[in-house]
Design a protein around this motif. Structure first.
Motif, PDB file in Angstrom:
ATOM      1  N   TYR A  37       6.190  -0.604  -1.646  1.00  0.00           N
ATOM      2  CA  TYR A  37       6.365  -1.789  -0.795  1.00  0.00           C
ATOM      3  C   TYR A  37       5.271  -1.846   0.273  1.00  0.00           C
ATOM      4  N   ARG A  38       4.995  -0.712   0.912  1.00  0.00           N
ATOM      5  CA  ARG A  38       3.986  -0.698   1.970  1.00  0.00           C
ATOM      6  C   ARG A  38       2.584  -0.964   1.421  1.00  0.00           C
ATOM      7  N   VAL A  41       2.400  -4.731   0.841  1.00  0.00           N
ATOM      8  CA  VAL A  41       2.272  -5.487   2.093  1.00  0.00           C
ATOM      9  C   VAL A  41       0.862  -5.372   2.653  1.00  0.00           C
ATOM     10  N   ILE A  68      -2.489  -9.727   5.117  1.00  0.00           N
ATOM     11  CA  ILE A  68      -1.581  -9.946   6.243  1.00  0.00           C
ATOM     12  C   ILE A  68      -2.348 -10.286   7.524  1.00  0.00           C
ATOM     13  N   GLU A  97       6.228  -9.939  14.041  1.00  0.00           N
ATOM     14  CA  GLU A  97       6.798  -9.895  12.695  1.00  0.00           C
ATOM     15  C   GLU A  97       5.851  -9.200  11.713  1.00  0.00           C
ATOM     16  N   TYR A  98       4.549  -9.459  11.868  1.00  0.00           N
ATOM     17  CA  TYR A  98       3.571  -8.803  10.984  1.00  0.00           C
ATOM     18  C   TYR A  98       3.493  -7.304  11.277  1.00  0.00           C
ATOM     19  N   ARG A 100       5.883  -5.477  12.485  1.00  0.00           N
ATOM     20  CA  ARG A 100       7.113  -4.867  11.982  1.00  0.00           C
ATOM     21  C   ARG A 100       7.076  -4.738  10.461  1.00  0.00           C
ATOM     22  N   GLU A 101       6.475  -5.720   9.800  1.00  0.00           N
ATOM     23  CA  GLU A 101       6.415  -5.710   8.335  1.00  0.00           C
ATOM     24  C   GLU A 101       5.564  -4.551   7.823  1.00  0.00           C
ATOM     25  N   LYS A 104       7.416  -1.205   8.036  1.00  0.00           N
ATOM     26  CA  LYS A 104       8.689  -1.064   7.339  1.00  0.00           C
ATOM     27  C   LYS A 104       8.631   0.106   6.355  1.00  0.00           C
TER      28      LYS A 104
END
Length: 208
Positions: A37-38, A41, A68, A97-98, A100-101, A104
């Motif tokens: 996932y990371r 992103v 991003i 938000e970016y 934090r994304e 994650k």
């Protein structure tokens, strides 16, 4: 390999690893889900400097964002065009938000890297206890494997714990390096947008 062969292989892994095998397999699944996932992103590294990227997306607002940082740029450019007051505060809120994304699952990966060797060590201790029990009762062959089964479990769980922890540690280090770079890029985007806003205001005040 068909389904029956896969199920047989999984059964053999569970038998070889003992009671610590289910949590170790869960750690493997969670680790690579978080790593994947990371990586997804933080994909598509930038091909130009942050300043050049900002100028590019200011001139080509219709272009889709490739990563991003570009997504954050487009949102920051839109906020600057709206003429919002206290642009820095709005950028901080929008970019949160970016930030934090990209962070994650970082804690999850770090926890798995820490507990996997401990789970392997636990399996080692359990295997050695079985070995010593077999030696004490002189049962070379028992339902759980006796001496050979205990030693095999001790070595196998240690190997599994390290197999989970070492790649996880390397991947986490690489991802955290990318995270810090993206955080620096986002901070530079904020500075550039606010500088542009202040430059425009100063030039307008001089004209007046």
């Amino acid at each position: 390999m068909n389904i029956s062969e896969y199920s047989l292989l999984i059964k053999e892994l569970f038998v070889a690893g003992g009671i610590v095998m289910p949590p170790l397999l869960l750690c493997i699944l969670l680790l690579w889900y978080g790593v994947g996932y990371r990586f997804w992103v933080m994909k598509e590294p930038k091909s130009m400097s942050v300043r050049d990227m900002l100028l590019y997306y200011q001139e080509h607002t219709e272009k889709p964002a490739k990563n991003i940082v570009a997504q954050a740029m487009q949102q920051g450019i839109a906020l600057k065009k709206k003429g919002v007051r206290n642009l820095r505060r709005h950028l901080d809120a929008a970019f949160y938000e970016y930030e934090r994304e990209i962070g994650k699952f970082s804690v999850l990966i770090r926890v798995i890297v820490l507990i996997s060797p401990l789970l392997g060590l636990l399996g080692t201790v359990i295997g050695m206890i079985e070995t010593f029990d077999s030696l004490a009762t002189m049962t070379l062959f028992s339902q759980s494997g006796g001496i050979a089964g205990g030693i095999a479990q001790a070595l196998f769980t240690t190997q599994m714990g390290l197999t989970v922890a070492i790649p996880g540690l390397l991947m986490n280090s690489l991802l955290n390096r990318k995270l810090r770079q993206i955080e620096q890029d986002l901070s530079q985007v904020k500075d550039l947008l606010c500088h542009q806003r202040n430059t425009i205001k100063n030039s307008m005040s001089h004209k007046l």
